[in-house]
Design an enzyme around this catalytic site. Structure first.
Site, PDB file in Angstrom:
ATOM      1  CE  LYS A   1      40.506  43.258  41.500  1.00  0.00           C
ATOM      2  NZ  LYS A   1      40.163  41.996  40.636  1.00  0.00           N
TER       3      LYS A   1
ATOM      4  CE1 TYR B   1      37.158  39.528  45.231  1.00  0.00           C
ATOM      5  CE2 TYR B   1      39.794  39.627  45.941  1.00  0.00           C
ATOM      6  CZ  TYR B   1      38.687  40.164  45.386  1.00  0.00           C
ATOM      7  OH  TYR B   1      38.914  41.359  44.281  1.00  0.00           O
TER       8      TYR B   1
ATOM      9  CG  ASN C   1      39.655  41.890  37.625  1.00  0.00           C
ATOM     10  OD1 ASN C   1      40.390  42.760  38.255  1.00  0.00           O
ATOM     11  ND2 ASN C   1      38.347  41.489  37.144  1.00  0.00           N
TER      12      ASN C   1
ATOM     13  CG  HIS D   1      36.933  44.999  44.219  1.00  0.00           C
ATOM     14  ND1 HIS D   1      36.060  43.894  44.171  1.00  0.00           N
ATOM     15  CD2 HIS D   1      36.488  44.949  45.117  1.00  0.00           C
ATOM     16  CE1 HIS D   1      35.183  43.130  45.227  1.00  0.00           C
ATOM     17  NE2 HIS D   1      35.203  44.443  46.009  1.00  0.00           N
TER      18      HIS D   1
ATOM     19  CD  GLU E   1      32.711  44.049  47.972  1.00  0.00           C
ATOM     20  OE1 GLU E   1      32.805  42.882  48.031  1.00  0.00           O
ATOM     21  OE2 GLU E   1      33.494  44.902  47.938  1.00  0.00           O
TER      22      GLU E   1
HETATM   23  P1  IDP Z   1      34.063  41.368  39.452  1.00  0.00           P
HETATM   24  O1  IDP Z   1      35.661  41.391  40.143  1.00  0.00           O
HETATM   25  O2  IDP Z   1      34.364  41.550  37.965  1.00  0.00           O
HETATM   26  O3  IDP Z   1      32.984  40.972  40.585  1.00  0.00           O
HETATM   27  P2  IDP Z   1      34.062  38.418  40.224  1.00  0.00           P
HETATM   28  O4  IDP Z   1      33.705  36.903  39.375  1.00  0.00           O
HETATM   29  O5  IDP Z   1      33.811  38.569  41.627  1.00  0.00           O
HETATM   30  O6  IDP Z   1      33.726  39.446  39.293  1.00  0.00           O
HETATM   31  O7  IDP Z   1      35.213  37.809  40.863  1.00  0.00           O
HETATM   32  C1  IDP Z   1      36.840  38.401  41.114  1.00  0.00           C
HETATM   33  C2  IDP Z   1      37.472  38.640  41.031  1.00  0.00           C
HETATM   34  O8  IDP Z   1      38.022  36.638  40.926  1.00  0.00           O
HETATM   35  C3  IDP Z   1      37.652  39.135  39.636  1.00  0.00           C
HETATM   36  O9  IDP Z   1      37.622  40.371  39.441  1.00  0.00           O
HETATM   37  C4  IDP Z   1      39.052  38.685  38.865  1.00  0.00           C
HETATM   38  O10 IDP Z   1      40.210  38.945  39.714  1.00  0.00           O
HETATM   39  C5  IDP Z   1      38.939  36.784  39.813  1.00  0.00           C
HETATM   40  N1  IDP Z   1      38.093  36.133  38.544  1.00  0.00           N
HETATM   41  C6  IDP Z   1      37.374  36.247  38.111  1.00  0.00           C
HETATM   42  N2  IDP Z   1      37.311  35.384  37.379  1.00  0.00           N
HETATM   43  C7  IDP Z   1      38.198  34.158  37.739  1.00  0.00           C
HETATM   44  C8  IDP Z   1      38.606  33.542  36.545  1.00  0.00           C
HETATM   45  O11 IDP Z   1      37.643  32.418  35.679  1.00  0.00           O
HETATM   46  N3  IDP Z   1      40.141  33.304  36.361  1.00  0.00           N
HETATM   47  C9  IDP Z   1      41.080  33.755  37.353  1.00  0.00           C
HETATM   48  N4  IDP Z   1      40.759  34.638  38.278  1.00  0.00           N
HETATM   49  C10 IDP Z   1      39.326  34.906  37.657  1.00  0.00           C
HETATM   50 MG    MG Z   2      32.193  40.183  42.533  1.00  0.00          MG
END
Ligand code: IDP
Ligand code: MG
Length: 142
Positions: A9, A49, A112, A115, A126
């Protein structure tokens, strides 16, 4: 053998962590079948997304994913989807287990660093978002 999609990312690309993360993935037995650096528009990020479009963080997430270059990776190994999720760690780096990529490199729950597809259905959707069939030849057996 199974395939999955990873994306390094913008926060990680911007801090020059891509080489380190790719080396870590290869060290976990993933073979890189496809790799490129691109920059998404926010509309591209919204398409990628789309499953999250009702979530409160959707606008912020998609703006962030369009904020700088990303590196999509087409990865292959046995149990690639689950293994990548394990190596990545929990979504929130502060909750991610020691030794995981997000624990080591992630900035916050949004930024984070990586992905990974979360299921075979997600991977099937994807991978072709970023890679054509031309990128999908089998790696040589090792
Ligand atoms: P994942 O990447 O671990 O599968 P998902 O719930 O699918 O997590 O969320 C997709 C992406 O959205 C996350 O990797 C993160 O970058 C962002 N995200 C998820 N939850 C939050 C939040 O509570 N606040 C801000 N960004 C979030
Ligand atoms: Mg996810």
């Amino acid at each position: 053998m199974e395939r999955t999609l990873a994306i390094i990312k913008p926060d990680a690309v911007g801090r020059n962590l891509a080489g380190n993360i790719i080396a870590r993935l290869q060290g976990e037995g993933f073979v890189v079948l496809g790799l490129k650096m691109i920059r998404l528009s926010q509309d591209d990020a919204k398409r990628f997304y789309a499953v999250h479009r009702e979530r409160p963080f959707f606008d912020s997430l998609t703006a962030y994913m369009a904020s700088g270059p990303i590196i999509p990776l087409l990865l292959q190994r046995d149990e690639a989807i689950k293994t990548l999720r394990d190596v990545m760690g929990a979504t929130d780096p502060s909750q991610a287990a020691p030794g995981t990529l997000r624990q080591e490199f992630g900035v916050d729950v949004e930024k984070n660093s990586i992905h990974g597809s979360d299921s075979p259905a997600s991977a099937a959707q994807e991978i072709p978002f970023f890679f054509s069939q031309l990128a999908c030849h089998e790696a040589e057996p090792r």
